[in-house]
Design an enzyme around this catalytic site. Structure first.
Site, PDB file in Angstrom:
ATOM      1  CB  CYS A 220      72.393  38.227   4.763  1.00  0.00           C
ATOM      2  SG  CYS A 220      72.533  39.471   6.072  1.00  0.00           S
ATOM      3  CG  HIS A 299      61.576  38.097  -3.444  1.00  0.00           C
ATOM      4  ND1 HIS A 299      60.850  38.851  -2.560  1.00  0.00           N
ATOM      5  CD2 HIS A 299      62.623  38.875  -3.822  1.00  0.00           C
ATOM      6  CE1 HIS A 299      61.423  40.039  -2.406  1.00  0.00           C
ATOM      7  NE2 HIS A 299      62.506  40.074  -3.155  1.00  0.00           N
ATOM      8  CG  HIS A 383      80.394  19.017   3.211  1.00  0.00           C
ATOM      9  ND1 HIS A 383      81.024  18.552   4.333  1.00  0.00           N
ATOM     10  CD2 HIS A 383      80.970  18.388   2.152  1.00  0.00           C
ATOM     11  CE1 HIS A 383      81.957  17.671   3.977  1.00  0.00           C
ATOM     12  NE2 HIS A 383      81.931  17.553   2.670  1.00  0.00           N
ATOM     13  CG  HIS A 387      73.205  34.004   6.504  1.00  0.00           C
ATOM     14  ND1 HIS A 387      74.393  34.705   6.426  1.00  0.00           N
ATOM     15  CD2 HIS A 387      72.309  34.866   7.059  1.00  0.00           C
ATOM     16  CE1 HIS A 387      74.225  35.921   6.907  1.00  0.00           C
ATOM     17  NE2 HIS A 387      72.967  36.035   7.304  1.00  0.00           N
ATOM     18  CG  HIS A 416      83.192  31.301  18.474  1.00  0.00           C
ATOM     19  ND1 HIS A 416      84.582  31.315  18.415  1.00  0.00           N
ATOM     20  CD2 HIS A 416      82.873  31.414  19.790  1.00  0.00           C
ATOM     21  CE1 HIS A 416      85.065  31.430  19.629  1.00  0.00           C
ATOM     22  NE2 HIS A 416      84.058  31.492  20.488  1.00  0.00           N
ATOM     23  CG  ASN A 420      75.333  38.283  10.032  1.00  0.00           C
ATOM     24  OD1 ASN A 420      75.736  38.075   8.890  1.00  0.00           O
ATOM     25  ND2 ASN A 420      74.074  38.557  10.300  1.00  0.00           N
TER      26      ASN A 420
END
Length: 492
Positions: A220, A299, A383, A387, A416, A420
């Site tokens: 993702c 990573h 802001h 994710h 909502h 995802n």
């Protein structure tokens, strides 16, 4: 009242400390410059003339000094990284025919898992606490009973999502296909041959010398990896445009077994995609929405637990799915910790860095049990785009970073409304902030994404101009309804 009084006093003490440390250079230089100016003004005309005459100028020295200044300026400007601008972006909005309300999702689960009521009950419990709404969408192939995850159906979903996002981007920016110099497409689980990037090139008849890349299997957070790759390419290719397409194709990866760890993604992942136009052309500076400031990648794949916490594999019956480990949140926390340790010095004001350093020294020297100081990232960003991987992810980051409900509003509302959507979720969140009319010139945005491997990636953007509320986009027809209250449990 005493507690309130103390909190108010502490607040003003902290504000005073922040102002003092963050402006220490100005507060130090201004008195020195004022003192020098007063001293010069006290000198008489004769003293000033004598001081000027005492200075000796040699033509060779002047020429050498000029040459040195020009040389240093040339080296500085040649070695300075090119500014990367985000001109605009477009998010795919699925049609209403692809909607999967809770009742529809559960009815399909009961029919597809008729021999395993416990798995159906598990999915219902997950969905009740997921934070998803009634308008999220799945591709047409998943609406069949049983689902038909064929290669043709997967290509069909890819074409709908990617081409729709690209068409919207062309319309918003006025970009022509022949103007694209670099193309990067990221999709983790669907990696056909020819690649998705080749599919885009074929559709829009892009130039034969285009530099194209197709990223797969990177989870993702692959959207920010694509941004990082585009940034590096734009540093070495002047006067170029780069288009990044971020998506996840759901059709071939819908799990049809009964393993609970693999059923969880079925409840969370939904259709989505985004196309982003980046450019290093100076002519794009005025109309560009954002400027890329930093990209930080972490990573943790060297650790076996982190490597296997999001793992594609077969269950005992041969059904392929994505298995999510129980250690996922703990591993994500460690990855986030490493990431913010790197990004902190790049973005935090001096006051927060000093407090963090003093706390670190105190723990090392005096007492290891001291509570570590969590920097106030609200001092660095206006802001936050976290994710929308799930409710637990957003809750954990809100708690760890000490963010307010408004700071994570974009993430919760995106989860909502759209679910995802994997690597593209960050752009739905950015679009939400714009649709609310909150993005002002100079605002700083922090995008944080997690992905298999395990990875935590961050991107920092600075708003180039005050952005007017868009009349189109994924939120155009529903932004007036948001934010909505999301209960802890939705009883089905």
């Amino acid at each position: 009242m005493p507690h309130f009084s103390n909190s108010v006093k502490l607040k003003y003490v902290k504000l005073g400390y922040q102002y003092l440390v963050n402006h220490i250079l100005s507060l130090t230089l201004i008195p020195v410059m004022a003192g020098v100016l007063i001293k010069v003004l006290r000198l008489g005309p004769a003293e000033i003339v004598n001081l000027w005459n005492s200075l000796h100028f040699d033509l060779v020295q002047i020429l050498c000094s000029c040459f040195f200044i020009i040389f240093v300026a040339t080296v500085y400007f040649m070695s300075k990284p090119r500014s990367i601008y985000l001109v605009d972006y477009a998010c795919y909005k699925p049609p209403v025919t692809c909607r999967v309300p809770f009742a529809t999702f559960m009815e399909h689960s009961r029919l597809n898992l008729s021999n395993n009521p416990k798995s159906v009950e598990f999915q219902m419990r997950i969905l009740e606490r997921s934070g998803l709404g009634e308008e999220t969408c799945l591709p047409p192939a998943i609406h069949y009973i049983p689902p038909t995850p064929t290669m043709e159906a997967a290509r069909g979903e890819a074409e709908i999502v990617v081409f729709s996002a690209m068409d919207s981007l062309f319309k918003k920016t006025g970009l022509k296909p022949k103007d694209i110099d670099i193309l990067i497409v990221n999709c983790s689980l669907f990696s056909p041959t020819p690649s998705l990037s080749a599919m885009v090139i074929n559709k829009y008849k892009l130039r034969s010398n285009i530099k194209s890349f197709n990223l797969s299997g990177m989870g993702c957070s692959a959207g920010l990896i694509s941004i990082d790759l585009a940034r590096d390419l734009l540093q070495v290719h002047p006067n170029s445009n780069a288009v990044v397409v971020s998506t996840e194709i759901i059709t071939p990866n819908y799990y049809q077994g009964k393993e609970r760890a693999m059923l969880l993604p079925n409840c969370l992942f939904r259709m989505g995609g985004a196309a982003i136009l980046l450019s290093n052309r100076r002519s794009e500076r005025r109309r560009a929405k954002y400027r890329l400031v930093h990209v930080v990648r972490t990573h943790k794949g060297a650790d076996d637990k982190a490597y296997r916490c999001v793992f594609e594999e077969e269950d005992k019956e041969g059904n392929v799915g994505i298995s999510l480990s129980k250690d996922l949140m703990a591993i994500a926390g460690e990855a986030l910790k490493s990431n913010i340790t790197t990004i902190g010095p790049l973005v935090l004001p001096a006051s927060e860095q000093l407090l963090f350093l003093l706390t670190l020294i105190g723990r090392k020297i005096f007492n290891p049990k001291w509570k570590p100081y969590i920097p106030d990232f609200k001092q660095a960003f206006e802001h936050f785009c976290i994710h929308a991987g799930g409710r637990a992810v957003i809750d954990e980051l809100q708690k760890n970073l000490q963010l307010s409900a408004e700071h994570v509003e974009a993430s919760r509302m995106t989860l909502h409304r759209f679910g995802n959507t994997s690597s593209s979720s960050l752009w739905y969140e950015m679009s939400y902030i714009e649709a609310k009319g909150r993005m002002k010139k100079g605002d700083r945005v922090w995008q944080i994404a997690f992905g298999s491997g395990f990875k935590c990636n961050s991107a920092v953007w600075k708003c180039n101009r005050t952005i007017k509320t868009p009349k189109d986009g994924p939120w155009a027809d529903c932004i007036h309804r948001y934010p909505v209250h999301i209960p802890e449990v939705v009883k089905l």
